[in-house]
Design a protein around this motif. Sequence first.
Motif, PDB file in Angstrom:
ATOM      1  N   ALA A 166       0.690  -1.324   0.098  1.00  0.00           N
ATOM      2  CA  ALA A 166      -0.059  -0.101  -0.064  1.00  0.00           C
ATOM      3  C   ALA A 166       0.842   1.302  -0.034  1.00  0.00           C
ATOM      4  N   PRO A 167       0.235   2.257  -0.360  1.00  0.00           N
ATOM      5  CA  PRO A 167       1.008   3.582  -0.487  1.00  0.00           C
ATOM      6  C   PRO A 167       1.391   4.264   0.716  1.00  0.00           C
ATOM      7  N   VAL A 168       0.332   3.772   1.769  1.00  0.00           N
ATOM      8  CA  VAL A 168       0.822   4.311   3.241  1.00  0.00           C
ATOM      9  C   VAL A 168       2.294   3.961   3.592  1.00  0.00           C
ATOM     10  N   ALA A 169       2.929   2.672   2.961  1.00  0.00           N
ATOM     11  CA  ALA A 169       4.270   2.288   3.523  1.00  0.00           C
ATOM     12  C   ALA A 169       5.271   3.466   2.633  1.00  0.00           C
ATOM     13  N   ASP A 170       4.971   3.739   1.257  1.00  0.00           N
ATOM     14  CA  ASP A 170       5.624   4.849   0.700  1.00  0.00           C
ATOM     15  C   ASP A 170       5.518   6.066   1.448  1.00  0.00           C
ATOM     16  N   ALA A 171       4.352   6.507   1.988  1.00  0.00           N
ATOM     17  CA  ALA A 171       4.418   7.794   2.614  1.00  0.00           C
ATOM     18  C   ALA A 171       5.087   7.788   3.730  1.00  0.00           C
ATOM     19  N   GLU A 172       5.171   6.526   4.631  1.00  0.00           N
ATOM     20  CA  GLU A 172       5.945   6.492   5.694  1.00  0.00           C
ATOM     21  C   GLU A 172       7.445   6.573   5.815  1.00  0.00           C
ATOM     22  N   VAL A 189       1.207   8.522 -13.199  1.00  0.00           N
ATOM     23  CA  VAL A 189       0.944   9.564 -12.532  1.00  0.00           C
ATOM     24  C   VAL A 189      -0.241   9.669 -11.647  1.00  0.00           C
ATOM     25  N   GLN A 190      -1.198   8.942 -11.732  1.00  0.00           N
ATOM     26  CA  GLN A 190      -2.345   8.681 -10.850  1.00  0.00           C
ATOM     27  C   GLN A 190      -1.768   8.146  -9.325  1.00  0.00           C
ATOM     28  N   GLY A 191      -0.425   7.365  -9.573  1.00  0.00           N
ATOM     29  CA  GLY A 191      -0.050   6.765  -8.240  1.00  0.00           C
ATOM     30  C   GLY A 191       0.636   7.852  -7.543  1.00  0.00           C
ATOM     31  N   LEU A 192       1.393   8.894  -8.391  1.00  0.00           N
ATOM     32  CA  LEU A 192       2.022   9.811  -7.857  1.00  0.00           C
ATOM     33  C   LEU A 192       1.106  10.782  -7.141  1.00  0.00           C
ATOM     34  N   ARG A 193       0.100  11.021  -7.731  1.00  0.00           N
ATOM     35  CA  ARG A 193      -1.091  12.156  -7.242  1.00  0.00           C
ATOM     36  C   ARG A 193      -1.395  11.470  -5.952  1.00  0.00           C
ATOM     37  N   ALA A 194      -1.719  10.215  -5.816  1.00  0.00           N
ATOM     38  CA  ALA A 194      -2.353   9.573  -4.644  1.00  0.00           C
ATOM     39  C   ALA A 194      -1.275   9.833  -3.456  1.00  0.00           C
ATOM     40  N   LEU A 195       0.090   9.376  -4.011  1.00  0.00           N
ATOM     41  CA  LEU A 195       1.056   9.382  -2.905  1.00  0.00           C
ATOM     42  C   LEU A 195       1.228  10.688  -2.453  1.00  0.00           C
ATOM     43  N   LEU A 196       1.360  12.003  -3.130  1.00  0.00           N
ATOM     44  CA  LEU A 196       1.578  13.342  -2.831  1.00  0.00           C
ATOM     45  C   LEU A 196       0.455  13.783  -1.783  1.00  0.00           C
ATOM     46  N   GLN A 197      -0.791  13.078  -2.157  1.00  0.00           N
ATOM     47  CA  GLN A 197      -1.891  13.717  -1.550  1.00  0.00           C
ATOM     48  C   GLN A 197      -1.907  13.113  -0.074  1.00  0.00           C
ATOM     49  N   LEU A 198      -1.527  11.859  -0.100  1.00  0.00           N
ATOM     50  CA  LEU A 198      -1.359  11.028   1.390  1.00  0.00           C
ATOM     51  C   LEU A 198      -0.165  12.047   2.126  1.00  0.00           C
ATOM     52  N   CYS A 199       1.002  12.120   1.448  1.00  0.00           N
ATOM     53  CA  CYS A 199       2.169  12.997   2.291  1.00  0.00           C
ATOM     54  C   CYS A 199       1.373  14.404   2.682  1.00  0.00           C
ATOM     55  N   GLU A 200       0.685  14.733   1.602  1.00  0.00           N
ATOM     56  CA  GLU A 200       0.292  16.220   2.473  1.00  0.00           C
ATOM     57  C   GLU A 200      -0.616  16.013   3.420  1.00  0.00           C
ATOM     58  N   GLN A 201      -1.366  15.157   3.508  1.00  0.00           N
ATOM     59  CA  GLN A 201      -2.467  14.844   4.856  1.00  0.00           C
ATOM     60  C   GLN A 201      -1.485  14.695   5.986  1.00  0.00           C
ATOM     61  N   ALA A 202      -0.157  13.926   5.679  1.00  0.00           N
ATOM     62  CA  ALA A 202       0.517  13.874   6.805  1.00  0.00           C
ATOM     63  C   ALA A 202       1.576  14.698   7.182  1.00  0.00           C
ATOM     64  N   GLY A 203       1.446  16.042   6.755  1.00  0.00           N
ATOM     65  CA  GLY A 203       2.238  17.292   6.992  1.00  0.00           C
ATOM     66  C   GLY A 203       3.492  17.149   6.233  1.00  0.00           C
ATOM     67  N   LEU A 204       3.759  16.343   5.448  1.00  0.00           N
ATOM     68  CA  LEU A 204       4.992  16.499   4.649  1.00  0.00           C
ATOM     69  C   LEU A 204       5.023  17.221   3.410  1.00  0.00           C
ATOM     70  N   GLY A 205       3.985  18.121   3.193  1.00  0.00           N
ATOM     71  CA  GLY A 205       3.781  18.712   1.626  1.00  0.00           C
ATOM     72  C   GLY A 205       5.028  19.561   1.472  1.00  0.00           C
ATOM     73  N   GLY A 206       5.493  20.407   2.683  1.00  0.00           N
ATOM     74  CA  GLY A 206       6.699  21.519   2.292  1.00  0.00           C
ATOM     75  C   GLY A 206       8.060  20.654   2.095  1.00  0.00           C
ATOM     76  N   TYR A 226      14.035  -0.806  -9.116  1.00  0.00           N
ATOM     77  CA  TYR A 226      12.934  -0.108  -8.744  1.00  0.00           C
ATOM     78  C   TYR A 226      11.796  -0.359  -9.833  1.00  0.00           C
ATOM     79  N   THR A 227      10.695  -0.391  -9.152  1.00  0.00           N
ATOM     80  CA  THR A 227       9.159  -0.628  -9.711  1.00  0.00           C
ATOM     81  C   THR A 227       8.166  -0.009  -9.547  1.00  0.00           C
ATOM     82  N   GLY A 228       8.378   1.321  -8.857  1.00  0.00           N
ATOM     83  CA  GLY A 228       7.112   2.290  -8.430  1.00  0.00           C
ATOM     84  C   GLY A 228       7.884   3.513  -8.258  1.00  0.00           C
ATOM     85  N   PRO A 229       7.253   4.082  -7.058  1.00  0.00           N
ATOM     86  CA  PRO A 229       7.791   5.444  -6.682  1.00  0.00           C
ATOM     87  C   PRO A 229       9.048   5.349  -6.228  1.00  0.00           C
ATOM     88  N   ILE A 230       9.907   6.481  -6.559  1.00  0.00           N
ATOM     89  CA  ILE A 230      11.161   6.621  -6.486  1.00  0.00           C
ATOM     90  C   ILE A 230      11.498   7.979  -5.735  1.00  0.00           C
TER      91      ILE A 230
END
Length: 759
Positions: free
Chosen positions: A137-143, A259-276, A291-295
């Motif tokens: 799940a992208p939660v692991a990427d965001a963490e 692109v859709q995966g990147l948008r979802a990951l960035l949104q998840l990170c924004e919600q976690a306070g990592l946007g800046g 590498y097979t996905g987000p980098i």
Amino acid sequence: MAERKIEPRLVRGMRDFMPAEARRRNAAMAALREVFEGFGFEPLDTPAVEPLDVLMGKYSEETDKLVFKLAKGDGDDSALRYDLTVPLSRVVAMHASEIALPWKRYHIAPVWRAEKPQRGRFREFLQCDVDTVGAPAPVADAEILAVAAAGYRKIGLPDVILLVNDRRLAGAVCEKAGAQGAAAAFLIRTLDKVDKVGAPGVEEILRKGEEREGRDAIRLGPEAIPVVRDLLAARADPAGSLAAAEKLLSGTSSGAAAVQGLRALLQLCEQAGLGGALRPDVALVRGADYYTGPIFEAVLPKGGIGSVGGGGRYDGLVGSFLGRDVPAVGFSFGLERVLVILGEREKEAAAPAPADVMVAVFSHDLAGDALRLAGELRAAGLRADVWPGEPSRLKKQYEHADRRKIPYVALVGPEEWQSHTVSLKLMGAGERLIRVPRDGVAAFVHAYSTVEAREDLLMKTGVVLAKRGESARALRAFDAIIKANPESASAWKGKATMLMRDQDFGGAADAYARALQIKPDDALAIRGRATCLIRAQRHDDALQVLKSELEKNPSTAENWLLLGLIHKDRGAWAEALGAFENAIQHSPADFTAWTARGTALFRLGRMGEALSTFEKSTSLRPATAAGWINKGYVLYALDRIPEAREALQRARSADPREFAAFREYLWSRVEELSRAELKAKPNNVQSWRNLVLALQRLGRGAEAAAQMERVKELDPSQVAALSALERIEGEDELPELLSHGNAARVLATEGANSALAGV
């Protein structure tokens, strides 16, 4: 015959780490371990040597050349580990039955690469990795991104930017460019060089192609260059880059999903306070093929040293050992480069001293007691060193401790031995010497063993000295903190306060500015700096500070007041009035804001509004003389003499000292204006009369008597009136003067500068 002397040297790309640097490295690793374990990651360690076939073929054709192969020994081909990710994958495969997935692990260990050494790049270096295995799940990427951002903050690089892309986007670029196989690998390798050669350099390399010894050269088709050019143009605008990439790669098999995966990951990170801390980079590819996905890649805005870390998702790497895919994502800190940058910035993490206390040796007779004291301190949990040389001047021993950054020197001399005490020299506190009971030394050092606690001790010392009015000593205490820790915002603010007391407003403004570099949002420091700039007559600088702060936080009444003061000093009373009214809007019960508004209205000739404003200020603080003085002054200007008399009587009752100061100021102004009028009209009896009264009230009787002679010459009838006024005590003297004196009338209509400038 003597043996041949061997030249001491190192293998290129290898280093020795002397104590100070070794301690810094250990401190950085300890800080990262604390962060990793705070996120729930577990430690892992693996051998430095891996089978060669375990390492080869996992990275890329170019990277495989950098694997540090070892000479054959017992027939097994082996190599030093290239990174910590491949060993992790091997461990997961070998211990699959023991590991409960998802598994979060960290690993801090050296790795080796057979490459050319350069600034920030070595053949042996530390890697600090965090990875989560078994979590798709992208939660692991965001963490992973969250732990990366936290790690860089912890070790002193809060300005790191984490670039984010998806490796599938690179595949879509290759598809759109018509590149397959070796051509696709060449295109990706070239994209990875964009920060070194720039967009034009990438185009030039692609246009030339790549010659390969013994094999056909790689050439791209004509459609490749425009695709890459458009991709790099999209990269230049991070905010719109995903939309541009989506449009560019429409119709490819993986572009839309990436692109859709990147948008979802960035949104998840924004919600976690990592946007800046994040920025999309559609041209990011990373070097490894696994590498097979987000980098991800960590860079510094002004680093000039390349990336300082990176990672991503590699769902197929573990499967190369198990025969089935296992999802995994991780990040690796480039600790060596980080330490280089920290050194260059002179912000290296504070490393512990070799000892907590050094015990000085007073004399040969007391050497045994010094050793015994050191043993007592060690038994209490402290690291205690003892001066190893001959007993000598204490200054030499203190200098030795200072060079080694030992924070305390303990001394037992004859007086201390008799009283069962210890003298402690606080080396980081301006070498302050304090006497401590012998059984309390360890407790004291434990209590003040951290930088923060030592700063706290000095801060308390500075505050106490400041309250005593000992500005010079307080300033030395704050300077001692700054010397030990230039990043102490509190010390810079304390220094600024002392400089303000010494009327050094320029120096105080600069000290506040330094505090704001450390804590940009410190509201007290912002107001302090603006106040100092105003007092230093640097109005343009003060205006810039306040406007910038009010744009971010327009609801701070104090800042509106300061802005009004700047306009007041410039004589821009309309602008000052607007600022004061904004202050009232955000703090309706602020006496100072109402008084300032009344002052501005008075200056603008809006007497009725000024009077109602001062009436409001007296209702807020009926026991404050300034409000009644201002009200009385406006009433005099409006010729409402009985009410003015009553207001001034209230001022006298509220604070006789403040009223007396106002009265003295007013008589001084009467004297000044009377003398000015007499230069123009030397025979004006009224002006002479006012001058005599002013001199009498200011206690300058001899001058008053001399001027009375001139009044007798001009109008003898005035003498009796002046004598009567001289005998008047109390509340009538000012009303009597202000009701008819010409100089007083001028004074009333122009406004009393000090009385009406009550901000």
